[in-house]
Motif scaffolding. Structure first.
Motif, PDB file in Angstrom:
ATOM      1  N   GLY A   1      39.165  16.725  44.101  1.00  0.00           N
ATOM      2  CA  GLY A   1      39.367  17.791  45.061  1.00  0.00           C
ATOM      3  C   GLY A   1      38.197  18.747  45.073  1.00  0.00           C
ATOM      4  O   GLY A   1      37.431  18.850  44.126  1.00  0.00           O
ATOM      5  N   GLN A   2      38.077  19.456  46.185  1.00  0.00           N
ATOM      6  CA  GLN A   2      36.975  20.383  46.351  1.00  0.00           C
ATOM      7  C   GLN A   2      37.258  21.674  45.603  1.00  0.00           C
ATOM      8  O   GLN A   2      38.369  22.198  45.638  1.00  0.00           O
ATOM      9  N   ARG A   3      36.249  22.186  44.929  1.00  0.00           N
ATOM     10  CA  ARG A   3      36.390  23.426  44.162  1.00  0.00           C
ATOM     11  C   ARG A   3      36.664  24.585  45.096  1.00  0.00           C
ATOM     12  O   ARG A   3      35.965  24.790  46.082  1.00  0.00           O
ATOM     13  N   LEU A   4      37.695  25.350  44.791  1.00  0.00           N
ATOM     14  CA  LEU A   4      38.069  26.497  45.620  1.00  0.00           C
ATOM     15  C   LEU A   4      37.170  27.677  45.286  1.00  0.00           C
ATOM     16  O   LEU A   4      37.080  28.080  44.121  1.00  0.00           O
ATOM     17  N   PRO A   5      36.460  28.245  46.281  1.00  0.00           N
ATOM     18  CA  PRO A   5      35.597  29.401  46.007  1.00  0.00           C
ATOM     19  C   PRO A   5      36.376  30.553  45.374  1.00  0.00           C
ATOM     20  O   PRO A   5      37.447  30.924  45.843  1.00  0.00           O
ATOM     21  N   GLY A   6      35.821  31.076  44.286  1.00  0.00           N
ATOM     22  CA  GLY A   6      36.470  32.208  43.620  1.00  0.00           C
ATOM     23  C   GLY A   6      37.545  31.816  42.637  1.00  0.00           C
ATOM     24  O   GLY A   6      38.109  32.693  41.965  1.00  0.00           O
ATOM     25  N   ALA A   7      37.850  30.522  42.560  1.00  0.00           N
ATOM     26  CA  ALA A   7      38.909  30.073  41.655  1.00  0.00           C
ATOM     27  C   ALA A   7      38.415  30.096  40.211  1.00  0.00           C
ATOM     28  O   ALA A   7      37.235  29.883  39.947  1.00  0.00           O
ATOM     29  N   PRO A   8      39.285  30.350  39.251  1.00  0.00           N
ATOM     30  CA  PRO A   8      38.889  30.359  37.838  1.00  0.00           C
ATOM     31  C   PRO A   8      38.455  28.968  37.390  1.00  0.00           C
ATOM     32  O   PRO A   8      38.927  27.956  37.913  1.00  0.00           O
ATOM     33  N   ASP A   9      37.549  28.923  36.389  1.00  0.00           N
ATOM     34  CA  ASP A   9      37.029  27.631  35.939  1.00  0.00           C
ATOM     35  C   ASP A   9      37.658  27.163  34.630  1.00  0.00           C
ATOM     36  O   ASP A   9      37.197  26.197  34.036  1.00  0.00           O
ATOM     37  N   SER A  10      38.683  27.869  34.162  1.00  0.00           N
ATOM     38  CA  SER A  10      39.357  27.437  32.940  1.00  0.00           C
ATOM     39  C   SER A  10      40.763  28.050  32.905  1.00  0.00           C
ATOM     40  O   SER A  10      41.080  28.952  33.700  1.00  0.00           O
ATOM     41  N   ILE A  11      41.562  27.582  31.963  1.00  0.00           N
ATOM     42  CA  ILE A  11      42.914  28.146  31.820  1.00  0.00           C
ATOM     43  C   ILE A  11      42.828  29.592  31.338  1.00  0.00           C
ATOM     44  O   ILE A  11      43.560  30.465  31.812  1.00  0.00           O
ATOM     45  N   ASP A  12      41.926  29.846  30.401  1.00  0.00           N
ATOM     46  CA  ASP A  12      41.763  31.225  29.922  1.00  0.00           C
ATOM     47  C   ASP A  12      41.337  32.154  31.055  1.00  0.00           C
ATOM     48  O   ASP A  12      41.811  33.294  31.148  1.00  0.00           O
ATOM     49  N   ALA A  13      40.445  31.658  31.912  1.00  0.00           N
ATOM     50  CA  ALA A  13      40.014  32.479  33.045  1.00  0.00           C
ATOM     51  C   ALA A  13      41.171  32.708  34.013  1.00  0.00           C
ATOM     52  O   ALA A  13      41.267  33.767  34.648  1.00  0.00           O
ATOM     53  N   THR A  14      42.051  31.727  34.131  1.00  0.00           N
ATOM     54  CA  THR A  14      43.231  31.887  34.995  1.00  0.00           C
ATOM     55  C   THR A  14      44.159  32.955  34.428  1.00  0.00           C
ATOM     56  O   THR A  14      44.688  33.796  35.164  1.00  0.00           O
ATOM     57  N   LEU A  15      44.366  32.908  33.107  1.00  0.00           N
ATOM     58  CA  LEU A  15      45.188  33.948  32.462  1.00  0.00           C
ATOM     59  C   LEU A  15      44.604  35.332  32.725  1.00  0.00           C
ATOM     60  O   LEU A  15      45.333  36.279  33.068  1.00  0.00           O
ATOM     61  N   ALA A  16      43.282  35.437  32.592  1.00  0.00           N
ATOM     62  CA  ALA A  16      42.628  36.731  32.798  1.00  0.00           C
ATOM     63  C   ALA A  16      42.722  37.172  34.257  1.00  0.00           C
ATOM     64  O   ALA A  16      42.934  38.356  34.554  1.00  0.00           O
ATOM     65  N   LEU A  17      42.571  36.205  35.168  1.00  0.00           N
ATOM     66  CA  LEU A  17      42.644  36.524  36.595  1.00  0.00           C
ATOM     67  C   LEU A  17      44.028  37.056  36.966  1.00  0.00           C
ATOM     68  O   LEU A  17      44.163  38.062  37.670  1.00  0.00           O
ATOM     69  N   LEU A  18      45.061  36.365  36.484  1.00  0.00           N
ATOM     70  CA  LEU A  18      46.428  36.802  36.781  1.00  0.00           C
ATOM     71  C   LEU A  18      46.697  38.171  36.152  1.00  0.00           C
ATOM     72  O   LEU A  18      47.342  39.033  36.759  1.00  0.00           O
ATOM     73  N   GLU A  19      46.205  38.358  34.938  1.00  0.00           N
ATOM     74  CA  GLU A  19      46.410  39.646  34.259  1.00  0.00           C
ATOM     75  C   GLU A  19      45.720  40.775  35.017  1.00  0.00           C
ATOM     76  O   GLU A  19      46.229  41.894  35.082  1.00  0.00           O
ATOM     77  N   ALA A  20      44.557  40.465  35.618  1.00  0.00           N
ATOM     78  CA  ALA A  20      43.862  41.478  36.417  1.00  0.00           C
ATOM     79  C   ALA A  20      44.713  41.915  37.610  1.00  0.00           C
ATOM     80  O   ALA A  20      44.558  43.032  38.113  1.00  0.00           O
TER      81      ALA A  20
END
Length: 309
Positions: free
Chosen positions: A3-22
């Protein structure tokens, strides 16, 4: 990954946790993992769980932190294509027809072509979600899918697998950049396997005490620390009671906010009794939680609060 990388999407699970926490959403690692995969693989995310555990909030937070438009389709019994996808502006079409006829000679083929053009098309949430957006593909929230009829589920299959819908008069509308799709269900009935197969699935459970305290601190930071710990301890304890409907995280946050409004620094039986309707939404559940039970639950909450530190 495919699949195509979504612009602005996190590049790891840890980054996803941080993004959601933000965005003020405290997720556990399992939820962050499935969100990361849904963004990375471009697959719809199907979240199931009790009402009030934060399923809808995921879509809102993703739209906020990724800077995307949130398009919400609130499902209900009897939801049809006219409300979900598109309908024609019949009043405007009729005016156009009468105006053309009043003007004299009528080319009926041209008239039909004109009144069934995009000019008279009213776009509903699903069609809006497939259209280009300068800010990037929107977040499409299909909320409480279990409230719709099964026939509507069948229609959604095309949207979720091919990101397209067909308007007979205009042809097929296909998203150039697929929306970020979040589907939620409170499991009032089973959703068909065919729809689940098109999504990444995750059961959203009630948070444990540590995570619920983190959520409360993030969303109601003005609550005193002792009060926050006791609120979480009380809610965790009351969920183990024999209730018709246990309180969700949304009720925890509402209750904490209400107690802050009352200048409460800690739980006491009087204030708990007076505000129980913020936490419990059924009279039978409130009636079961009499003064004696409230005292016992507060004691449990205080013990749990000490353990939280």
């Amino acid at each position: 990954m495919s699949g195509q990388r979504l612009p602005g999407a996190p590049d790891s699970i840890d980054a996803t946790l941080a993004l959601l926490e933000a965005g003020g959403y405290v997720a556990d690692r399992a939820l962050a993992t499935v969100v990361f995969l849904a963004l990375r693989m471009g697959r719809p995310l199907f979240l199931e769980g009790e009402a009030g555990v934060g399923k809808t909030e995921i879509a809102k937070v993703l739209a906020s932190v990724l800077g995307r438009r949130l398009i919400r389709l609130q499902c209900y019994e009897g939801l049809d294509l006219a409300s979900a996808v598109y309908e024609w502006n019949y009043a405007a079409q009729m005016i156009a027809i009468r105006a053309t006829e009043a003007a004299g000679s009528v080319d009926r083929d041209r008239l039909v072509e004109d009144v069934f053009s995009e000019r008279y098309l009213i776009r509903r949430p699903l069609l809006q979600a497939l259209e280009p957006d300068p800010a990037g593909a929107p977040v499409l929230l299909v909320d409480e899918l279990d409230r719709t009829d099964e026939a509507f589920e069948a229609f959604l299959l095309e949207v979720l697998s091919d990101f397209q819908v067909t308007v007979p008069e205009l042809g097929t509308v296909r998203a150039e950049h697929p929306p970020i799709v979040v589907v939620t269900s409170n499991r009032t009935r089973e959703v068909h396997d065919a729809l689940k197969r098109r999504c990444l699935y995750h059961w959203v459970d009630y948070p444990n005490a540590a995570r619920e305290l983190a959520i409360l601190r993030a969303r109601v930071p003005e609550a005193p620390k002792r009060l926050s710990r006791e609120v979480v301890g009380f809610v965790q304890a009351i969920r183990r009671e024999d209730l018709f409907k246990a309180p969700g995280v949304a009720e925890t946050l509402d209750w904490a906010s209400a107690l802050v409004e009352l200048d409460a620094a800690a739980l006491d039986p009087a204030v708990v009794g007076d505000t129980l309707g913020v936490l419990l939404k059924y009279q039978d559940d409130i009636a079961k939680t009499d003064a004696g039970r409230i005292e016992a639950l507060i004691q449990d909450a205080r013990v749990a609060a000490k353990a939280m530190g």
